[in-house]
Design an enzyme around this catalytic site. Structure first.
Site, mmCIF file in Angstrom:
data_model
loop_
_atom_site.group_PDB
_atom_site.id
_atom_site.type_symbol
_atom_site.label_atom_id
_atom_site.label_comp_id
_atom_site.label_asym_id
_atom_site.label_seq_id
_atom_site.Cartn_x
_atom_site.Cartn_y
_atom_site.Cartn_z
ATOM 1 N N ASP A 1 -3.698 -18.382 2.363
ATOM 2 C CA ASP A 1 -4.831 -19.142 1.825
ATOM 3 C C ASP A 1 -5.351 -20.150 2.856
ATOM 4 O OD1 ASP A 1 -2.330 -20.252 1.457
ATOM 5 O OD2 ASP A 1 -2.668 -20.950 -0.581
ATOM 6 N N ASP B 1 -5.865 -6.531 5.574
ATOM 7 C CA ASP B 1 -7.051 -5.859 5.046
ATOM 8 C C ASP B 1 -8.091 -6.895 4.620
ATOM 9 O OD1 ASP B 1 -8.759 -3.974 4.044
ATOM 10 O OD2 ASP B 1 -7.482 -3.357 2.372
ATOM 11 N N ASP C 1 -11.808 -8.238 6.616
ATOM 12 C CA ASP C 1 -13.164 -8.177 6.043
ATOM 13 C C ASP C 1 -13.861 -9.519 6.262
ATOM 14 O OD1 ASP C 1 -12.825 -5.589 5.177
ATOM 15 O OD2 ASP C 1 -13.559 -5.965 3.147
ATOM 16 N N TYR D 1 0.798 -1.225 0.000
ATOM 17 C CA TYR D 1 0.000 0.000 0.000
ATOM 18 C C TYR D 1 0.832 1.277 0.000
ATOM 19 C CZ TYR D 1 -4.090 -2.925 0.974
ATOM 20 O OH TYR D 1 -5.087 -3.858 0.901
ATOM 21 N N LYS E 1 2.714 -15.297 2.824
ATOM 22 C CA LYS E 1 2.665 -16.165 1.650
ATOM 23 C C LYS E 1 4.106 -16.410 1.225
ATOM 24 C CE LYS E 1 0.425 -18.362 -1.619
ATOM 25 N NZ LYS E 1 -0.290 -19.626 -1.364
HETATM 26 MG MG MG Z 1 -10.770 -2.994 3.911
#
Ligand code: MG
Ligand code: NAI
Length: 343
Positions: A212, A236, A240, A132, A179
């Site tokens: 995963d 992030d 969710d 990000y 990962k």
């Molecule tokens: Mg978000």
């Protein structure tokens, strides 16, 4: 001494939920001075500036920032979003993003098996690095030969401090998620720092999962998790998922903090919800629980517990908005929580 809280409701649903969080803080008896700032899409469209210098210096001085959500269909350019929330996270160095997921009532869980519903976990997301940071670029843009590169930035210091923080807040286990089997450079650094930090904290259980597998395990049996520590992107996405496990976007809170400087910004996980904003349909619980995290951060653990208890009681009584199966408006839901604190 009265604490000074900078309030940034911003846009859409943010403008509706933040007043409810303040209503609840007042009902809980918080001795705070709230100062609201004009940072939003209207101001940006008028001036072309996301956060003017005069406001920025006030935000730096505040004891904490209570934040709604940012985003507006009239401002599609990413500069506005980056100039508000990403700038606050990066320049105030709020390197820990805390995203707790606690199930307040069984009926909100999508999980079939009752013994797997005791969800009470915390995602500790690295908040200032990773994918990000905006490094990269687009070459031969707009042609069929276009190349787009987005760099994943990971530093020794950044990775170490987020791993260390996870051990400070864990109760029984820290699970590190990456990962590293496919993203070997960044993953190699995370793995090396993880081994050392885990060894220095022998009292807590530790486990590593690839992202995963972590997603799968979170759906299969979220009750197994205590603290999950991970990078910016995976944090992030996984948060969710955990938000949905406890009843959806409307309820999930978050804190962006720097445990060393004491700075903190507290906001619901959701965005501006343009599909339902402005009609009293928005759930204020995510913002209220974020405000509860703020008072805990400022040293009032008792008040935070009282607010959380009032939220739980209102939800169980069905005194909530439609997304949680109730029929109250945003303001009525805030009242239902505030009332329980005044009694
Ligand atoms: Mg978000
Ligand atoms: P969103 O979180 O605003 O909405 C996703 C879904 O969840 C929608 O169906 C919405 O109705 C529902 N929802 C969200 N908050 C709710 C609440 N309090 N009560 C009940 N239902 C709720 O995410 P979306 O649609 O991807 O983005 C909309 C705008 O928000 C965009 O401009 C985006 O950039 C911005 N955004 C801002 C964030 C922030 O300020 N931290 C985070 C995410 C998005």
């Amino acid at each position: 001494m009265s604490r000074h809280i900078a309030v940034l409701p911003c846009d859409g649903a943010g403008k509706e939920v933040v007043p409810e969080a303040i209503k609840v803080l007042r009902a809980a008896g918080a001795d705070f001075e709230f100062e609201e700032f004009d940072v939003n899409a209207d101001a940006y469209l008028r001036t072309g500036v996301a956060i003017p210098d005069s406001i920025w210096s006030e935000l730096e001085k505040a004891d904490a920032i209570l934040f709604g959500a940012v985003g507006d269909p009239r401002v599609p350019d990413p500069e506005y979003l980056a100039g508000v929330l990403l700038r606050l996270r990066f320049e105030l160095d709020l390197y820990v993003n805390l995203r707790p997921a606690k199930l307040y009532d069984d009926r909100l869980s999508p999980l079939r098996r009752e013994d797997r519903r005791s969800v009470d976990l915390l995602v500790v997301r690295e908040n200032t690095e990773g994918l990000y940071v905006g490094m990269g670029g687009r070459f031969k843009k707009g042609t069929e030969h276009e190349v787009a590169i987005q760099e994943d930035l990971n530093t020794y210091t950044g990775v170490t401090r987020i791993l260390e923080y996870a051990f400070e807040v864990a109760r029984r286990e820290v699970v590190m998620v990456d990962k590293s089997n496919a993203m070997t450079h960044a993953g190699g650094l995370w793995q090396a720092r993880w081994k050392e930090v885990a060894e220095a904290n022998p009292k807590l259980k530790t486990r590593h999962l690839f992202v995963d597998a972590a997603a799968m395990q979170l759906v299969k049996d979220p009750s197994q998790f205590d603290v999950i520590v991970t990078g910016n992107l995976f944090g992030d996405i996984l948060s969710d998922l955990t938000a949905e496990l406890i009843g959806g976007m409307g309820i999930a809170p978050s804190g962006n903090i720097n445990p060393r400087s004491g700075r903190g910004l507290f906001e619901p996980v959701h965005g501006t919800a343009p599909d339902i904003a402005g009609r009293g349909l928005v759930n204020p619980i995510g913002a209220i629980l974020s405000a509860s995290m703020m008072v805990r951060h400022l040293g009032h653990a008792d008040m935070s517990e009282a607010i959380e208890g009032a939220v739980e009681s209102a939800i169980r009584a069905g005194e909530c908005t439609r997304d949680l199966g109730g029929n109250l408006s945003t303001g009525e839901c805030g009242d239902a929580v505030a009332k329980r604190l005044r009694d």
